[in-house]
Design an enzyme around this catalytic site. Sequence first.
Site, PDB file in Angstrom:
ATOM      1  N   TYR A   1      83.334  52.572  45.941  1.00  0.00           N
ATOM      2  CA  TYR A   1      82.826  53.948  45.842  1.00  0.00           C
ATOM      3  C   TYR A   1      83.955  54.803  45.260  1.00  0.00           C
ATOM      4  O   TYR A   1      85.008  54.924  45.883  1.00  0.00           O
ATOM      5  CB  TYR A   1      82.461  54.483  47.223  1.00  0.00           C
TER       6      TYR A   1
ATOM      7  N   LYS B   1      71.103  53.757  52.819  1.00  0.00           N
ATOM      8  CA  LYS B   1      70.364  53.813  54.088  1.00  0.00           C
ATOM      9  C   LYS B   1      68.837  53.726  53.975  1.00  0.00           C
ATOM     10  O   LYS B   1      68.171  53.426  54.970  1.00  0.00           O
ATOM     11  CB  LYS B   1      70.689  55.133  54.811  1.00  0.00           C
TER      12      LYS B   1
ATOM     13  N   HIS C   1      79.534  41.494  53.415  1.00  0.00           N
ATOM     14  CA  HIS C   1      80.624  42.379  52.996  1.00  0.00           C
ATOM     15  C   HIS C   1      81.296  42.931  54.248  1.00  0.00           C
ATOM     16  O   HIS C   1      80.662  43.623  55.032  1.00  0.00           O
ATOM     17  CB  HIS C   1      80.098  43.534  52.139  1.00  0.00           C
TER      18      HIS C   1
ATOM     19  N   PRO D   1      70.967  57.903  47.830  1.00  0.00           N
ATOM     20  CA  PRO D   1      71.311  56.484  47.982  1.00  0.00           C
ATOM     21  C   PRO D   1      72.768  56.209  48.340  1.00  0.00           C
ATOM     22  O   PRO D   1      73.118  55.064  48.622  1.00  0.00           O
ATOM     23  CB  PRO D   1      70.992  55.893  46.600  1.00  0.00           C
TER      24      PRO D   1
ATOM     25  N   TYR E   1      78.138  53.318  58.332  1.00  0.00           N
ATOM     26  CA  TYR E   1      77.732  52.536  57.156  1.00  0.00           C
ATOM     27  C   TYR E   1      77.139  51.186  57.566  1.00  0.00           C
ATOM     28  O   TYR E   1      76.143  50.742  57.001  1.00  0.00           O
ATOM     29  CB  TYR E   1      78.939  52.326  56.229  1.00  0.00           C
TER      30      TYR E   1
HETATM   31  C1  LIG Z   1      64.843  53.638  41.965  1.00  0.00           C
HETATM   32  C2  LIG Z   1      65.249  53.586  43.420  1.00  0.00           C
HETATM   33  C3  LIG Z   1      66.516  53.100  43.790  1.00  0.00           C
HETATM   34  C4  LIG Z   1      66.885  53.023  45.124  1.00  0.00           C
HETATM   35  N1  LIG Z   1      68.132  52.568  45.469  1.00  0.00           N
HETATM   36  C5  LIG Z   1      68.465  52.497  46.781  1.00  0.00           C
HETATM   37  C6  LIG Z   1      69.721  52.013  47.198  1.00  0.00           C
HETATM   38  O1  LIG Z   1      70.560  51.665  46.378  1.00  0.00           O
HETATM   39  N2  LIG Z   1      69.975  51.942  48.532  1.00  0.00           N
HETATM   40  C7  LIG Z   1      69.040  52.302  49.488  1.00  0.00           C
HETATM   41  O2  LIG Z   1      69.268  52.171  50.699  1.00  0.00           O
HETATM   42  N3  LIG Z   1      67.861  52.782  49.120  1.00  0.00           N
HETATM   43  C8  LIG Z   1      67.561  52.875  47.806  1.00  0.00           C
HETATM   44  N4  LIG Z   1      66.352  53.325  47.460  1.00  0.00           N
HETATM   45  C9  LIG Z   1      65.456  53.677  48.535  1.00  0.00           C
HETATM   46  C10 LIG Z   1      64.748  52.450  49.113  1.00  0.00           C
HETATM   47  O3  LIG Z   1      64.331  51.630  48.054  1.00  0.00           O
HETATM   48  C11 LIG Z   1      63.603  52.974  49.947  1.00  0.00           C
HETATM   49  O4  LIG Z   1      64.149  53.767  50.980  1.00  0.00           O
HETATM   50  C12 LIG Z   1      62.727  51.870  50.554  1.00  0.00           C
HETATM   51  O5  LIG Z   1      62.033  51.193  49.544  1.00  0.00           O
HETATM   52  C13 LIG Z   1      61.720  52.502  51.531  1.00  0.00           C
HETATM   53  O6  LIG Z   1      60.767  51.560  51.895  1.00  0.00           O
HETATM   54  P1  LIG Z   1      59.263  52.035  52.169  1.00  0.00           P
HETATM   55  O7  LIG Z   1      58.525  50.804  52.535  1.00  0.00           O
HETATM   56  O8  LIG Z   1      59.269  53.181  53.078  1.00  0.00           O
HETATM   57  O9  LIG Z   1      58.765  52.622  50.767  1.00  0.00           O
HETATM   58  P2  LIG Z   1      58.515  51.881  49.394  1.00  0.00           P
HETATM   59  O10 LIG Z   1      59.440  50.745  49.207  1.00  0.00           O
HETATM   60  O11 LIG Z   1      58.475  52.932  48.351  1.00  0.00           O
HETATM   61  O12 LIG Z   1      57.065  51.247  49.581  1.00  0.00           O
HETATM   62  C14 LIG Z   1      55.905  52.047  49.572  1.00  0.00           C
HETATM   63  C15 LIG Z   1      54.806  51.253  48.915  1.00  0.00           C
HETATM   64  O13 LIG Z   1      53.600  52.003  48.989  1.00  0.00           O
HETATM   65  C16 LIG Z   1      52.875  51.806  47.798  1.00  0.00           C
HETATM   66  N5  LIG Z   1      51.959  52.933  47.630  1.00  0.00           N
HETATM   67  C17 LIG Z   1      52.236  54.183  47.201  1.00  0.00           C
HETATM   68  N6  LIG Z   1      51.128  54.946  47.211  1.00  0.00           N
HETATM   69  C18 LIG Z   1      50.127  54.159  47.650  1.00  0.00           C
HETATM   70  C19 LIG Z   1      48.748  54.371  47.892  1.00  0.00           C
HETATM   71  N7  LIG Z   1      48.185  55.572  47.660  1.00  0.00           N
HETATM   72  N8  LIG Z   1      47.993  53.341  48.335  1.00  0.00           N
HETATM   73  C20 LIG Z   1      48.566  52.115  48.596  1.00  0.00           C
HETATM   74  N9  LIG Z   1      49.871  51.861  48.385  1.00  0.00           N
HETATM   75  C21 LIG Z   1      50.648  52.866  47.934  1.00  0.00           C
HETATM   76  C22 LIG Z   1      53.945  51.735  46.729  1.00  0.00           C
HETATM   77  O14 LIG Z   1      53.479  51.039  45.571  1.00  0.00           O
HETATM   78  C23 LIG Z   1      55.070  51.007  47.438  1.00  0.00           C
HETATM   79  O15 LIG Z   1      55.093  49.614  47.180  1.00  0.00           O
HETATM   80  C24 LIG Z   1      65.969  53.435  46.128  1.00  0.00           C
HETATM   81  C25 LIG Z   1      64.726  53.929  45.761  1.00  0.00           C
HETATM   82  C26 LIG Z   1      64.356  54.016  44.424  1.00  0.00           C
HETATM   83  C27 LIG Z   1      63.015  54.572  44.052  1.00  0.00           C
END
Ligand SMILES: Cc1cc2nc3c(=O)[nH]c(=O)nc-3n(C[C@H](O)[C@H](O)[C@H](O)COP(=O)(O)OP(=O)(O)OC[C@H]3O[C@@H](n4cnc5c(N)ncnc54)[C@H](O)[C@@H]3O)c2cc1C
Length: 392
Positions: free
Chosen positions: A202, A298, A75, A294, A386
Site C-alpha cells: 500500500y 473489506k 499473507h 476497497p 485488516y
Molecule cells: C469492480 C469492483 C471491485 C471490487 N474490488 C474489491 C476489493 O478489491 N476488495 C474488496 O473487499 N471488495 C471489493 N469489491 C467489493 C466486493 O466485490 C463486494 O463487496 C462483494 O461482491 C459483495 O458481495 P454481495 O454478494 O453483497 O454483492 P455482489 O457480489 O454484488 O452480488 C450481488 C449479485 O446480485 C445480482 N443482482 C443484482 N440485481 C439483481 C436483481 N434485480 N435480481 C437478481 N439478481 C440481482 C448481481 O448480478 C450480483 O451477482 C469490489 C467491487 C467491485 C464492483
Amino acid sequence: MISDRTTVGIVGGGPAGLMLSHLLHLAGIESVVIETRTREEIEQTHRAGILEHDSVRLLVDSGVSDRVLTAGHEHQGIELRFGGVSHRIDFRGLVGSSTWLYPQTDVFTDLATARERDGGDARYGVTGTAVVDVTSEQPGMLFTDAGGTPHEIRCDVLVGADGSRSMTRSAIADRNEFFRQYPYAWFGILCEAPPSAPELIYTRSDRGFALISQRTDAVQRMYFQCSPDESADDWPEDRIWSELQSRLAGEDGFSLKEGRIFSRTVLPFRSYVCEPMRHGNLLLAGDAAHTVPPTGAKGLNLALADARVLAEVIERAIVGRDRSTLDTYPTRALSRVWRVQYFSHWMTTLLHAVPDASDFDKQRQLAELTAVVESEHGSRFLAEAYTGWPTT
Ligand SMILES: Cc1cc2nc3c(=O)[nH]c(=O)nc-3n(C[C@H](O)[C@H](O)[C@H](O)COP(=O)(O)OP(=O)(O)OC[C@H]3O[C@@H](n4cnc5c(N)ncnc54)[C@H](O)[C@@H]3O)c2cc1C
C-alpha cells in the site's frame, strides 16, 4: 406464470446470497436464489482478492471448499510504503493472524459448486426481478427465468443480497441512507507479469495512492488513484507503467516487474450504509445494505459476515419458531458494518492524496503514517482490523 413456494427467497447470487443459501441448507432450511447474471459472467468479473482469517475458516469449516488453503496464498503482513520507504506490518507477530489472497471469482466458483453439489436451487440468468408484499407473512419474488417463463415464488423470509445497485432495498420506503463520496477513484489493471512482491504494498506518494497486489505467479493486480472521471482509454501501457513506477520509486531502488496489460478499469467508490437492514420480512445483506471503499479489502468479507449472522437468525426464527429473533439482525450486523466503515474510511484517507491538499494536510498525513508504523499499538490496530475482528 409458474407459482411456487420456498422457505427463504434470496435475490442475488453473489457471495452474500450463495453463502446464506449454503448455511441455511446446513440448518435444514430450503431456499431459492435468483440471479440476473449467468455463472460464466460472474466467474469472469474480477473484484476482491483478500480474505480475512474468519472468512477462510467459514469457507473451510462450513464445507464449501478447502481450495482456498491449497490454491490461495497466506499473507502474514502488508507493506506500507511512503516517502519512498517500505514499512512491514507483521500481522502474525502483532496479532497472531493473517489474511489470504484468494480471488472473489474463486470464492464464487466454490460457493456455486457447493450449492450444485448439495442440490441447491440457484437460478442464473433471470430477468425482470421484483419483490412484493414484503411486510406480509408471505412475501414474494417475481422473475422470468433464462428460458423466458415467468415465475412467482412466495416465501417466509425474503433476503435482498442483490449488490450495491440493489433493487430490493427500494422496497424499504422510509430508509435512512448514510454515504460519503470520495474525490478520487481507482484505476485497476491486470497484467501478465511475475509478482513484484510476496505481499500487498500500500503506497502513499505525492502523485497519489497505489496498491500492488497479486493474482497468480503469472498474473498481477495493481491499482493507482485517479480522478473519478478518468477514461481508461486515455491510458496506453507506457503511461500506466510510468505512473505506477513513479509512485513506487524510492531510495531502495524498488521497481515493479512489468508485463502486458490485458484489463484496465476505472472503479469509483463510496462509503454507504442503508438503515434499517430489515423491513417486515425483507432483510438486506452484503453490498445491498452497505458498501465500503476497497482500501481496507473489506467488502467481500463483510458480505460473508452478514450471511453468517443472517443464517443464524433465520434458523432461530424458522426452526426455533421464534420470529422475534429477526429483530436482532440489524443491530448485530450493523455493529460490525459501522466498525468496518470506520476502518475502510481511515485506511482510505490515510493513503490517498486529496486533490487540493495544503502543505499542512500533506505533513499531517505523513505524520499519521509514521505514527502507525513506529508505534506498536498503531501497527497492532491496523493488523487487527485488516485481518478481521472475530465474527463469532
Ligand atoms: C469492480 C469492483 C471491485 C471490487 N474490488 C474489491 C476489493 O478489491 N476488495 C474488496 O473487499 N471488495 C471489493 N469489491 C467489493 C466486493 O466485490 C463486494 O463487496 C462483494 O461482491 C459483495 O458481495 P454481495 O454478494 O453483497 O454483492 P455482489 O457480489 O454484488 O452480488 C450481488 C449479485 O446480485 C445480482 N443482482 C443484482 N440485481 C439483481 C436483481 N434485480 N435480481 C437478481 N439478481 C440481482 C448481481 O448480478 C450480483 O451477482 C469490489 C467491487 C467491485 C464492483
